[in-house]
Design a protein around this motif. Sequence first.
Motif, PDB file in Angstrom:
ATOM      1  N   GLY A   9       1.330  -1.354   0.041  1.00 48.75           N
ATOM      2  CA  GLY A   9       0.696  -0.359   0.226  1.00 48.75           C
ATOM      3  C   GLY A   9       1.010   1.040  -0.158  1.00 48.75           C
ATOM      4  O   GLY A   9       1.774   1.167  -0.051  1.00 48.75           O
ATOM      5  N   GLY A  10       0.027   2.477   0.209  1.00 51.08           N
ATOM      6  CA  GLY A  10       0.600   3.700  -0.465  1.00 51.08           C
ATOM      7  C   GLY A  10      -0.139   4.682  -0.802  1.00 51.08           C
ATOM      8  O   GLY A  10      -1.351   4.777  -1.048  1.00 51.08           O
ATOM      9  N   LEU A  11       0.718   6.035  -1.487  1.00 49.06           N
ATOM     10  CA  LEU A  11      -0.168   7.244  -1.966  1.00 49.06           C
ATOM     11  C   LEU A  11       0.399   6.863  -2.991  1.00 49.06           C
ATOM     12  O   LEU A  11       1.234   6.768  -3.894  1.00 49.06           O
ATOM     13  CB  LEU A  11       1.036   8.673  -1.458  1.00 49.06           C
ATOM     14  CG  LEU A  11      -0.184   9.562  -1.380  1.00 49.06           C
ATOM     15  CD1 LEU A  11      -1.361   9.942  -1.295  1.00 49.06           C
ATOM     16  CD2 LEU A  11       0.969  10.673  -1.412  1.00 49.06           C
ATOM     17  N   VAL A  12      -1.137   7.107  -3.732  1.00 53.38           N
ATOM     18  CA  VAL A  12      -0.426   7.072  -5.045  1.00 53.38           C
ATOM     19  C   VAL A  12      -1.283   7.603  -6.072  1.00 53.38           C
ATOM     20  O   VAL A  12      -2.752   8.936  -5.686  1.00 53.38           O
ATOM     21  CB  VAL A  12      -0.966   5.568  -5.565  1.00 53.38           C
ATOM     22  CG1 VAL A  12      -2.447   5.129  -5.530  1.00 53.38           C
ATOM     23  CG2 VAL A  12      -0.756   5.276  -7.430  1.00 53.38           C
ATOM     24  N   SER A  17      -1.028   3.400 -10.395  1.00 54.15           N
ATOM     25  CA  SER A  17      -1.308   1.894 -10.334  1.00 54.15           C
ATOM     26  C   SER A  17      -1.100   1.257  -8.823  1.00 54.15           C
ATOM     27  O   SER A  17       0.563   1.925  -8.555  1.00 54.15           O
ATOM     28  CB  SER A  17      -0.811   0.959 -11.332  1.00 54.15           C
ATOM     29  OG  SER A  17      -1.416   1.045 -12.483  1.00 54.15           O
ATOM     30  N   VAL A  18      -1.019   0.252  -8.203  1.00 60.12           N
ATOM     31  CA  VAL A  18      -1.235  -0.170  -7.347  1.00 60.12           C
ATOM     32  C   VAL A  18      -0.892  -1.852  -7.193  1.00 60.12           C
ATOM     33  O   VAL A  18      -1.662  -2.000  -7.997  1.00 60.12           O
ATOM     34  CB  VAL A  18      -1.210   0.309  -5.588  1.00 60.12           C
ATOM     35  CG1 VAL A  18      -0.461  -0.503  -4.508  1.00 60.12           C
ATOM     36  CG2 VAL A  18      -1.163   1.875  -5.672  1.00 60.12           C
ATOM     37  N   THR A 121      -3.734   4.908  -0.806  1.00 62.36           N
ATOM     38  CA  THR A 121      -4.556   6.970  -0.634  1.00 62.36           C
ATOM     39  C   THR A 121      -3.987   7.129  -1.888  1.00 62.36           C
ATOM     40  O   THR A 121      -3.103   7.490  -2.993  1.00 62.36           O
ATOM     41  CB  THR A 121      -3.875   7.645   0.597  1.00 62.36           C
ATOM     42  OG1 THR A 121      -3.854   7.010   1.310  1.00 62.36           O
ATOM     43  CG2 THR A 121      -4.149   8.954   0.322  1.00 62.36           C
ATOM     44  N   VAL A 122      -4.858   7.472  -2.860  1.00 56.02           N
ATOM     45  CA  VAL A 122      -5.722   7.728  -3.901  1.00 56.02           C
ATOM     46  C   VAL A 122      -5.354   9.169  -3.989  1.00 56.02           C
ATOM     47  O   VAL A 122      -6.514   9.432  -3.785  1.00 56.02           O
ATOM     48  CB  VAL A 122      -6.180   7.034  -5.085  1.00 56.02           C
ATOM     49  CG1 VAL A 122      -6.629   7.532  -6.235  1.00 56.02           C
ATOM     50  CG2 VAL A 122      -5.693   5.632  -5.232  1.00 56.02           C
ATOM     51  N   SER A 123      -4.265  10.135  -4.997  1.00 51.20           N
ATOM     52  CA  SER A 123      -4.703  11.529  -4.535  1.00 51.20           C
ATOM     53  C   SER A 123      -5.259  11.851  -5.651  1.00 51.20           C
ATOM     54  O   SER A 123      -4.835  11.111  -7.219  1.00 51.20           O
ATOM     55  CB  SER A 123      -3.367  12.318  -3.907  1.00 51.20           C
ATOM     56  OG  SER A 123      -1.701  12.378  -4.821  1.00 51.20           O
ATOM     57  N   SER A 124      -6.129  13.186  -5.820  1.00 49.51           N
ATOM     58  CA  SER A 124      -6.387  13.528  -6.742  1.00 49.51           C
ATOM     59  C   SER A 124      -5.437  14.604  -7.448  1.00 49.51           C
ATOM     60  O   SER A 124      -4.533  15.013  -6.715  1.00 49.51           O
ATOM     61  CB  SER A 124      -6.875  14.655  -6.529  1.00 49.51           C
ATOM     62  OG  SER A 124      -7.235  15.841  -6.043  1.00 49.51           O
TER      63      SER A 124
END
Length: 124
Positions: A9-12, A17-18, A121-124
């Motif tokens: 997991g992580g920030l993307v 893609s993860v 976490t998916v950032s815009s």
Amino acid sequence: QVQLVESGGGLVQAGGSVRLSCTASGRTLSEYAVGWFRQAPGKEREFVATISGYGTTTQYAEAVKGRFTISRDDGKNTVYLEMNRLRVEDTAVYYCTSRTSWISSTHLGKYDFWGQGTQVTVSS
């Protein structure tokens, strides 16, 4: 004792893609159904994907169908969740789970063992 450990997991950024991994000890994952569920803040845990034991029958939630892929590497006793074209609404803690049956299920209550979860976490 069965233990499931998620990682990856992580920030993307949105559209990225993860790949999540779920590695087991105390159980040969290939013999049992494995699922991925997720829980966003303030929401109930929900089904994401599942793969059957002794085969490769898969099921996906409508929200992720066509974007996520569940697969298994029996040699590594690991199940993966490849997540593509990520959206902000995919942000959640993702949990790996296994049930004591080879038959997969979309129902949270059918699963017996859970990992500790990994944050995506998916950032815009």
